[in-house]
Scaffold this active site. Structure first.
Site, PDB file in Angstrom:
ATOM      1  NE  ARG A  46       0.025   1.562   3.420  1.00 18.13           N
ATOM      2  CZ  ARG A  46       1.006   2.420   3.566  1.00 18.13           C
ATOM      3  NH1 ARG A  46       2.250   1.997   3.742  1.00 18.13           N
ATOM      4  NH2 ARG A  46       0.806   3.712   3.540  1.00 18.13           N
ATOM      5  N   GLY A  47       0.237   2.398  -0.140  1.00 23.73           N
ATOM      6  CA  GLY A  47       0.985   3.629  -0.346  1.00 23.73           C
ATOM      7  C   GLY A  47       1.059   3.863  -1.849  1.00 23.73           C
ATOM      8  CB  ALA A  48       0.134   6.800  -3.933  1.00 22.41           C
ATOM      9  NE  ARG A  77      -6.187   0.767  -1.777  1.00 21.73           N
ATOM     10  CZ  ARG A  77      -5.596   1.334  -0.724  1.00 21.73           C
ATOM     11  NH1 ARG A  77      -4.305   1.113  -0.492  1.00 21.73           N
ATOM     12  NH2 ARG A  77      -6.271   2.110   0.096  1.00 21.73           N
ATOM     13  CD  GLN A 176      -3.193   2.704   6.685  1.00 20.07           C
ATOM     14  OE1 GLN A 176      -3.774   3.078   7.708  1.00 20.07           O
ATOM     15  NE2 GLN A 176      -3.809   2.575   5.528  1.00 20.07           N
ATOM     16  CG  ASP A 217      -3.303   7.961  -1.862  1.00 20.42           C
ATOM     17  OD1 ASP A 217      -3.045   8.401  -0.720  1.00 20.42           O
ATOM     18  OD2 ASP A 217      -3.096   6.787  -2.208  1.00 20.42           O
ATOM     19  CG  ASN A 227      -2.695  11.665   2.163  1.00 18.32           C
ATOM     20  OD1 ASN A 227      -2.134  10.767   1.543  1.00 18.32           O
ATOM     21  ND2 ASN A 227      -2.354  11.960   3.409  1.00 18.32           N
ATOM     22  CE  LYS A 228      -5.252   5.780   4.263  1.00 10.18           C
ATOM     23  NZ  LYS A 228      -6.230   4.900   3.563  1.00 10.18           N
TER      24      LYS A 228
HETATM   25  O1  MRU Z   1      -4.585   3.264   2.080  1.00  4.76           O
HETATM   26  P1  MRU Z   1      -3.116   3.484   1.981  1.00  4.76           P
HETATM   27  O2  MRU Z   1      -2.354   2.980   3.155  1.00  4.76           O
HETATM   28  O3  MRU Z   1      -2.543   2.994   0.657  1.00  4.76           O
HETATM   29  O4  MRU Z   1      -2.969   5.079   1.969  1.00  4.76           O
HETATM   30  C1  MRU Z   1      -1.711   5.659   1.884  1.00  4.76           C
HETATM   31  C2  MRU Z   1      -1.728   7.142   1.953  1.00  4.76           C
HETATM   32  O5  MRU Z   1      -2.748   7.755   2.098  1.00  4.76           O
HETATM   33  C3  MRU Z   1      -0.417   7.824   1.765  1.00  4.76           C
HETATM   34  O6  MRU Z   1      -0.391   9.053   2.430  1.00  4.76           O
HETATM   35  C4  MRU Z   1      -0.178   8.079   0.269  1.00  4.76           C
HETATM   36  O7  MRU Z   1      -0.455   6.947  -0.495  1.00  4.76           O
HETATM   37  C5  MRU Z   1       1.225   8.510   0.015  1.00  4.76           C
HETATM   38  S1  MRU Z   1       2.425   7.237   0.355  1.00  4.76           S
HETATM   39  C6  MRU Z   1       3.935   7.905  -0.028  1.00  4.76           C
END
Ligand code: MRU
Length: 326
Positions: A46-48, A77, A176, A217, A227-228
């Site tokens: 996970r993470g963009a 996603r 996370q 994201d 973002n999250k």
């Molecule tokens: O749902 P996730 O854990 O994939 O969400 C991640 C985030 O929101 C991060 O802030 C974003 O992807 C940037 S990661 C460098």
């Protein structure tokens, strides 16, 4: 220190299963694109940026089934645009073969590691001395090719002796922050405390937060940033308490084709993520739940957006997202 959470191994993608961290380091060995798609959907990775890198490796496992793989991976996603961006890079290859795709996936991963160092350097200039930095989710090595975006800035600023303490939001519901950012910060010996997300307001009021740094994201042309979930709340709080609010992301997270955040798709995930803790139900049976995984922060609440190409200030007008480092 920079963990590598994905690695190519002969004929398979190795993924450090982020669902198992911090207590167990389990490596998944994935040999088909469907397995990569499932790992992305279920958040083993996970993470963009990391999602984009994993999808590129997934294409190398598609065995000629390019269109189905592309579609299947792209649908896992919806919010992180890095996924479509990485798949576009694979589609744009003049000749597609497992080896040419693998080489491009490795290039994407390597570039991401390098550009995060640049984000770190540009962003660290914005961090004041003895800073208490607040962040959310995990934007570190686990979420990228290495170093990280928001966490990369914190790492670089820490190496420069500027970071007094990090406030790490636990990041309900998938935690996370509590599980992954805490794990990375401990490995680096950076002073921090994990907090419940809702502690941010009183910390800011008490003057305990000097800067907020978050990842992204997807960023629309006008700077509106998905973002999250919880990020928008932090931006509103930061504006009220006059604390700088910084977004850090590679240009692969920019989506200039989208004029503003209202067109960014926001992923909704299953209610179980809220109603269960550690696999145990804590809510009444059949409790109705709304579980958006992301929210949208308007660009005008963002003090600066830091990419590998520099620091951008509001008002934002991103015209194009270059495919590669300049
Ligand atoms: O749902 P996730 O854990 O994939 O969400 C991640 C985030 O929101 C991060 O802030 C974003 O992807 C940037 S990661 C460098």
């Amino acid at each position: 220190m920079s963990v590598r959470s994905l690695r190519w191994d002969g004929d398979a993608l190795l993924l450090l299963d982020q669902r198992e961290l911090p207590h167990r380091e389990v490596w998944l060995r994935i040999q088909d694109w469907q397995g990569v798609a499932e790992a992305i959907r279920e958040m083993a990775v996970r993470g963009a940026p990391a999602i984009g890198i994993a999808a590129a490796y997934g294409m190398a496992l598609a065995d000629g089934d390019w269109d189905a793989a592309r579609e299947g991976l792209a649908s896992t996603r919806p919010t992180a645009v890095n996924l479509a961006w990485a798949l576009d890079r694979i589609s744009a290859l003049p000749t597609k073969s497992p080896s040419s795709i693998l080489a491009e996936a490795e290039t994407i991963e390597q570039e991401d590691r390098e550009l995060n160092q640049r984000i770190g350097s540009f962003g660290a200039d914005l961090v004041p001395r003895s800073a208490n930095v607040l962040t959310i989710c995990n934007t570190g090595s686990l979420a990228t090719g290495g170093h990280g975006t928001a966490l990369g800035i914190i790492r670089t600023a820490h190496a420069q002796g500027k970071v007094a303490k990090v406030w790490s939001c636990e990041t309900r519901p998938r935690l996370q922050g509590l599980r992954l950012t805490a794990w990375e910060l401990m490995q680096d010996g950076i002073a921090f405390a994990s907090i419940v997300d809702s502690a941010a307001a009183s910390l800011m009021r008490a003057g305990e937060v000097d800067i907020v740094i978050v990842g992204a994201d997807r960023i629309a042309a006008n700077g509106d940033t998905a973002n999250k979930i919880g990020t928008y709340m932090l931006a509103v709080l930061a504006r009220f308490h006059q604390v700088p609010f910084i977004v850090a992301a590679p240009t692969s997270t920019l989506d200039p084709a989208i004029a503003d955040g209202s067109d960014i798709p926001i992923e909704e995930r299953e209610g179980r993520e809220l109603t269960e803790i550690g696999g145990e139900s804590v809510a009444p049976e059949n409790c109705p739940v709304f579980n958006p995984a992301f929210d949208m922060t308007p660009g005008d609440l963002i003090t600066a957006i830091v990419t590998e190409n520099g620091v951008f200030l509001a008002p934002y007008a991103f015209a194009k997202a270059p495919l590669a480092l300049p």
